[in-house]
Motif scaffolding. Sequence first.
Motif, PDB file in Angstrom:
ATOM      1  N   PRO A 133       0.807  -1.225   0.000  1.00  0.00           N
ATOM      2  CA  PRO A 133       0.000   0.000   0.000  1.00  0.00           C
ATOM      3  C   PRO A 133       0.842   1.278   0.000  1.00  0.00           C
ATOM      4  N   SER A 134       2.086   1.200   0.512  1.00  0.00           N
ATOM      5  CA  SER A 134       2.944   2.384   0.552  1.00  0.00           C
ATOM      6  C   SER A 134       3.690   2.631  -0.758  1.00  0.00           C
ATOM      7  N   GLY A 135       3.560   1.715  -1.743  1.00  0.00           N
ATOM      8  CA  GLY A 135       4.197   1.931  -3.035  1.00  0.00           C
ATOM      9  C   GLY A 135       5.523   1.235  -3.221  1.00  0.00           C
ATOM     10  N   SER A 136       5.943   0.401  -2.281  1.00  0.00           N
ATOM     11  CA  SER A 136       7.148  -0.396  -2.460  1.00  0.00           C
ATOM     12  C   SER A 136       6.773  -1.696  -3.158  1.00  0.00           C
ATOM     13  N   LEU A 137       7.762  -2.427  -3.602  1.00  0.00           N
ATOM     14  CA  LEU A 137       7.511  -3.728  -4.198  1.00  0.00           C
ATOM     15  C   LEU A 137       7.762  -4.813  -3.166  1.00  0.00           C
ATOM     16  N   GLU A 138       6.867  -5.778  -3.154  1.00  0.00           N
ATOM     17  CA  GLU A 138       7.010  -6.943  -2.287  1.00  0.00           C
ATOM     18  C   GLU A 138       7.678  -8.075  -3.055  1.00  0.00           C
ATOM     19  N   ARG A 139       7.306  -8.206  -4.339  1.00  0.00           N
ATOM     20  CA  ARG A 139       7.776  -9.334  -5.131  1.00  0.00           C
ATOM     21  C   ARG A 139       7.690  -8.991  -6.613  1.00  0.00           C
ATOM     22  N   VAL A 140       8.621  -9.544  -7.399  1.00  0.00           N
ATOM     23  CA  VAL A 140       8.655  -9.378  -8.847  1.00  0.00           C
ATOM     24  C   VAL A 140       8.906 -10.754  -9.456  1.00  0.00           C
ATOM     25  N   LYS A 141       8.117 -11.109 -10.480  1.00  0.00           N
ATOM     26  CA  LYS A 141       8.294 -12.405 -11.137  1.00  0.00           C
ATOM     27  C   LYS A 141       8.308 -12.206 -12.646  1.00  0.00           C
ATOM     28  N   LEU A 142       9.286 -12.833 -13.308  1.00  0.00           N
ATOM     29  CA  LEU A 142       9.430 -12.761 -14.758  1.00  0.00           C
ATOM     30  C   LEU A 142       9.602 -14.169 -15.307  1.00  0.00           C
ATOM     31  N   ALA A 143       9.159 -14.391 -16.544  1.00  0.00           N
ATOM     32  CA  ALA A 143       9.362 -15.682 -17.185  1.00  0.00           C
ATOM     33  C   ALA A 143       9.444 -15.517 -18.688  1.00  0.00           C
ATOM     34  N   TYR A 144      10.323 -16.297 -19.292  1.00  0.00           N
ATOM     35  CA  TYR A 144      10.395 -16.428 -20.743  1.00  0.00           C
ATOM     36  C   TYR A 144      10.029 -17.869 -21.052  1.00  0.00           C
ATOM     37  N   VAL A 145       8.932 -18.061 -21.782  1.00  0.00           N
ATOM     38  CA  VAL A 145       8.440 -19.385 -22.146  1.00  0.00           C
ATOM     39  C   VAL A 145       8.770 -19.591 -23.620  1.00  0.00           C
ATOM     40  N   LYS A 146       9.713 -20.471 -23.910  1.00  0.00           N
ATOM     41  CA  LYS A 146      10.149 -20.736 -25.295  1.00  0.00           C
ATOM     42  C   LYS A 146       9.311 -21.874 -25.850  1.00  0.00           C
ATOM     43  N   PRO A 178      10.665   9.376  -5.802  1.00  0.00           N
ATOM     44  CA  PRO A 178       9.223   9.477  -6.030  1.00  0.00           C
ATOM     45  C   PRO A 178       8.821   9.536  -7.509  1.00  0.00           C
ATOM     46  N   ARG A 179       9.670  10.077  -8.380  1.00  0.00           N
ATOM     47  CA  ARG A 179       9.310  10.200  -9.798  1.00  0.00           C
ATOM     48  C   ARG A 179       9.217   8.839 -10.500  1.00  0.00           C
ATOM     49  N   PHE A 180       9.808   7.789  -9.919  1.00  0.00           N
ATOM     50  CA  PHE A 180       9.742   6.455 -10.509  1.00  0.00           C
ATOM     51  C   PHE A 180       8.469   5.774 -10.021  1.00  0.00           C
ATOM     52  N   ALA A 181       7.383   5.974 -10.752  1.00  0.00           N
ATOM     53  CA  ALA A 181       6.061   5.491 -10.347  1.00  0.00           C
ATOM     54  C   ALA A 181       5.622   4.247 -11.106  1.00  0.00           C
ATOM     55  N   CYS A 182       6.465   3.725 -12.005  1.00  0.00           N
ATOM     56  CA  CYS A 182       6.085   2.584 -12.834  1.00  0.00           C
ATOM     57  C   CYS A 182       7.169   1.513 -12.793  1.00  0.00           C
ATOM     58  N   VAL A 183       6.774   0.296 -13.119  1.00  0.00           N
ATOM     59  CA  VAL A 183       7.716  -0.812 -13.276  1.00  0.00           C
ATOM     60  C   VAL A 183       7.432  -1.478 -14.617  1.00  0.00           C
ATOM     61  N   TYR A 213      13.269  -6.486 -25.272  1.00  0.00           N
ATOM     62  CA  TYR A 213      11.808  -6.331 -25.258  1.00  0.00           C
ATOM     63  C   TYR A 213      11.399  -5.827 -23.890  1.00  0.00           C
ATOM     64  N   LEU A 214      10.418  -4.928 -23.840  1.00  0.00           N
ATOM     65  CA  LEU A 214       9.880  -4.421 -22.585  1.00  0.00           C
ATOM     66  C   LEU A 214       8.399  -4.734 -22.512  1.00  0.00           C
ATOM     67  N   THR A 215       7.907  -5.041 -21.314  1.00  0.00           N
ATOM     68  CA  THR A 215       6.474  -5.186 -21.135  1.00  0.00           C
ATOM     69  C   THR A 215       5.858  -3.792 -21.049  1.00  0.00           C
ATOM     70  N   ALA A 216       4.545  -3.747 -21.057  1.00  0.00           N
ATOM     71  CA  ALA A 216       3.858  -2.484 -20.809  1.00  0.00           C
ATOM     72  C   ALA A 216       4.192  -2.024 -19.389  1.00  0.00           C
ATOM     73  N   LYS A 217       4.182  -0.716 -19.173  1.00  0.00           N
ATOM     74  CA  LYS A 217       4.432  -0.173 -17.833  1.00  0.00           C
ATOM     75  C   LYS A 217       3.245  -0.467 -16.925  1.00  0.00           C
ATOM     76  N   GLY A 218       3.544  -0.767 -15.682  1.00  0.00           N
ATOM     77  CA  GLY A 218       2.525  -0.848 -14.643  1.00  0.00           C
ATOM     78  C   GLY A 218       2.792   0.288 -13.683  1.00  0.00           C
ATOM     79  N   CYS A 219       1.899   1.256 -13.606  1.00  0.00           N
ATOM     80  CA  CYS A 219       2.129   2.442 -12.774  1.00  0.00           C
ATOM     81  C   CYS A 219       1.203   2.437 -11.559  1.00  0.00           C
ATOM     82  N   PHE A 220       1.693   2.973 -10.466  1.00  0.00           N
ATOM     83  CA  PHE A 220       0.909   3.039  -9.237  1.00  0.00           C
ATOM     84  C   PHE A 220       1.353   4.198  -8.389  1.00  0.00           C
TER      85      PHE A 220
END
Length: 172
Positions: free
Chosen positions: A69-82, A144-149, A165-172
């Motif tokens: 809720p405070s805007g930090s990240l708890e967890r990040v998960k990425l995958a490349y499925v070939k 604070p200006r970094f509002a997206c991942v 390649y980049l995914t779409a931004k997720g902003c919060f």
Amino acid sequence: MTVRTQQPTRLAAAAAVIPLVIAMAGGPVQADTAPWLACAEGNSPVYGHSAATVALTDGEFRFQACRTPSGSLERVKLAYVKTQGPPVDVALGWEWSTRDGKESFIPPEPSGGDHFPVAVSAGQTHTDDFSFVPAGVDGSRPAPRFACVEGILQAGPPGTPAKTYLTAKGCF
């Protein structure tokens, strides 16, 4: 702390052409499937219930993150499925970004992604899953200006320059 601005790194230079690459690869897609990443109680996924996905000609790149809720990240998960084609070397990573995309910040190792490329063949999946202490150093916004991942995939045949390649931004 590393912040990309006017002097682009190799990753930043590649990111300049990412919108065209994503458009040619089919574009970022929000899949309406069961949650791919379970967030701790009280925290929410950045991209809703599914992952941000980039459909590629030889597979799929997925990214999801859980935020506090405070805007930090708890967890990040990425995958490349070939799913098809010859083997490729891949490196997964993620970054904080400004809403306008003019600046980005890749977290320092080891929480920002792969240290070295990983060989992936058809039928294989390469996954990175980073957990952070809520509101801890690694999961906190660098400013604070970094509002997206967004997720980052670098992939290419062994011994050749990788495409980014980049995914779409997720902003919060």
